[in-house]
Design a protein around this motif. Structure first.
Motif, short mmCIF file in Angstrom:
data_model
loop_
_atom_site.label_atom_id
_atom_site.label_comp_id
_atom_site.label_asym_id
_atom_site.label_seq_id
_atom_site.Cartn_x
_atom_site.Cartn_y
_atom_site.Cartn_z
N UNK A 137 71.54 53.11 16.32
CA UNK A 137 70.45 53.86 16.95
C UNK A 137 69.14 53.70 16.19
N UNK A 138 69.22 53.33 14.91
CA UNK A 138 67.98 53.10 14.16
C UNK A 138 67.22 51.92 14.74
N UNK A 139 67.93 50.96 15.28
CA UNK A 139 67.29 49.76 15.83
C UNK A 139 66.61 50.00 17.17
N UNK A 140 66.90 51.12 17.82
CA UNK A 140 66.34 51.39 19.15
C UNK A 140 64.95 52.00 18.98
N UNK A 141 63.91 51.43 19.56
CA UNK A 141 62.57 52.02 19.45
C UNK A 141 62.52 53.40 20.12
N UNK A 142 61.79 54.31 19.52
CA UNK A 142 61.71 55.65 20.08
C UNK A 142 61.01 55.66 21.44
N UNK A 149 64.81 60.57 27.71
CA UNK A 149 64.72 61.92 27.16
C UNK A 149 63.98 62.85 28.11
N UNK A 150 62.92 62.34 28.72
CA UNK A 150 62.18 63.16 29.67
C UNK A 150 63.05 63.53 30.87
N UNK A 151 63.84 62.59 31.37
CA UNK A 151 64.70 62.88 32.52
C UNK A 151 65.76 63.92 32.18
N UNK A 152 66.30 63.84 30.97
CA UNK A 152 67.30 64.83 30.55
C UNK A 152 66.67 66.21 30.45
N UNK A 234 53.34 59.90 21.80
CA UNK A 234 53.89 59.55 23.10
C UNK A 234 54.83 60.62 23.65
N UNK A 235 55.67 61.20 22.79
CA UNK A 235 56.61 62.22 23.26
C UNK A 235 55.91 63.45 23.82
N UNK A 236 54.99 64.09 23.10
CA UNK A 236 54.30 65.23 23.72
C UNK A 236 53.42 64.84 24.90
N UNK A 237 52.96 63.59 24.93
CA UNK A 237 52.13 63.16 26.05
C UNK A 237 52.90 63.21 27.36
N UNK A 238 54.17 62.79 27.34
CA UNK A 238 54.95 62.77 28.58
C UNK A 238 55.70 64.08 28.83
N UNK A 239 55.87 64.89 27.79
CA UNK A 239 56.65 66.12 27.94
C UNK A 239 55.79 67.32 28.30
N UNK A 240 54.52 67.34 27.88
CA UNK A 240 53.69 68.53 28.01
C UNK A 240 52.58 68.32 29.02
N UNK A 250 47.46 64.55 20.92
CA UNK A 250 47.18 64.44 22.35
C UNK A 250 45.87 65.15 22.69
N UNK A 251 45.61 66.28 22.05
CA UNK A 251 44.37 66.99 22.33
C UNK A 251 43.13 66.19 21.95
N UNK A 252 43.14 65.59 20.76
CA UNK A 252 42.00 64.76 20.36
C UNK A 252 41.87 63.54 21.25
N UNK A 253 42.99 63.00 21.72
CA UNK A 253 42.91 61.86 22.63
C UNK A 253 42.26 62.26 23.95
N UNK A 254 42.50 63.48 24.40
CA UNK A 254 41.84 63.95 25.62
C UNK A 254 40.33 64.09 25.40
N UNK A 255 39.92 64.58 24.24
CA UNK A 255 38.49 64.62 23.95
C UNK A 255 37.89 63.22 23.92
N UNK A 256 38.61 62.29 23.32
CA UNK A 256 38.12 60.92 23.27
C UNK A 256 38.00 60.32 24.65
N UNK A 257 38.95 60.59 25.52
CA UNK A 257 38.90 60.09 26.89
C UNK A 257 37.72 60.69 27.65
N UNK A 258 37.48 61.99 27.44
CA UNK A 258 36.35 62.65 28.12
C UNK A 258 35.02 62.07 27.66
#
Length: 305
Positions: A137-142, A149-152, A234-240, A250-258
């Protein structure tokens, strides 16, 4: 005359004595490694220098001055803008990040320590096969596990909750591997047998004996998980979905996008950079504070035996 009644007995050669390292041996430095470190040092320090310098500039100076040197100092105004933007949402993001990182780091380090200790000191059916699964499982990219994980979590109705970020972060296959190796080399099996003879149960042995010996490795896993969860994007981006649950990444990325989407009309670039600098400071403090326990424990374990 030679006494034939008591002939001299040939003595076996004494085993070679183990050379004890001195302070001079420990203080030796490799010139080649020193040169390599000095050559790679700018690669790690220049981005941090740029971040520190840019955090002192306003939005216009970010694009009109040299990036690696100071202009007019606007630190206080940048801090005020960061903590007052969107009704102080930066405070909420900071609190969320601290909760996600601390809870995940403590939980992951405890679970990894217990699992690594079990793999190292207990012989149970399927143990080797299960540990092989952990190594694989270490070899599997997160990122490859993000959608499953999101579907579960969506089926369990846990998306858009704090548990959607904390629970996946509690699993650390690399931490289990590291603690298994560390427990094998650190904990003497005879020490555990002596504790069992004295009547101690397995849980008491783990918490009273093993956990203290494994503390340097546990702190190492805690540091790795703390940094990983703090910087997780990436995880909080798709989960929240709720803005009040977002971490700093993710919050700072939203400011950057704006700011980028409106060609800087909102003048949020200085807030993004200053906020990024603020988000790095707790990690530096945590690493410097925990490093003494980490290094002292590893140094103590390296001179045993």
């Amino acid at each position: 005359m030679t006494d034939t009644r008591n002939p001299p007995v040939a003595r076996a050669p004494s085993p070679p004595t183990r050379r004890i390292s001195t302070a001079r041996d420990r203080d030796r430095r490799s010139p080649l490694l020193t040169v390599l470190v000095l050559l790679t040092l700018p690669y790690f320090l220049l981005p941090l220098l740029w971040l520190v310098v840019s955090a002192t500039k306003n939005n216009s100076q970010l694009f009109s001055t040299f990036g690696l040197w100071f202009g007019d100092i606007h630190v206080w105004s940048n801090l005020v803008d960061v903590f007052t933007e969107d009704d102080g949402i930066f405070w909420t993001w900071s609190g969320n990040t601290i909760v996600y990182a601390v809870v995940s780091a403590v939980g992951a380090s405890v679970l990894a320590t217990a699992a690594g200790y079990a793999f190292a000191k207990y012989d149970f059916p399927g143990g080797k096969a299960l540990f092989s699964v952990v190594l694989g499982s270490i070899m599997v990219p997160t990122t490859a596990l993000a959608i499953p994980t999101y579907l579960v979590f969506a089926r369990m109705e846990l998306t858009d909750t704090r548990w959607a970020v904390i629970l996946p972060s509690l699993v650390s296959p690399f931490g289990v591997y590291l603690m298994r190796v560390y427990a094998t080399d650190t904990i003497d099996t005879q020490l555990l047998e002596a504790a069992r003879v004295d009547g101690a149960g397995e849980m008491r042995i783990f918490f009273s004996v093993a956990l203290r010996l494994l503390m340097p490795g546990t702190i190492t896993v805690l540091l790795f998980t703390l940094v990983s969860t703090w910087n997780n994007y990436f995880l909080p981006l798709i989960m929240l979905r709720s803005t009040e649950l977002l971490p700093l990444t993710v919050g700072l990325a939203q400011w950057q996008t704006a700011a980028s989407g409106q060609s800087g009309a909102q003048a949020l670039f200085s807030q993004v950079i200053t906020g990024s600098f603020i988000s790095v400071v707790p990690l530096i403090i945590a690493f410097l504070y925990l490093q003494k326990y980490w290094q002292s424990g590893l140094a103590g374990g390296g001179v045993k035996g």
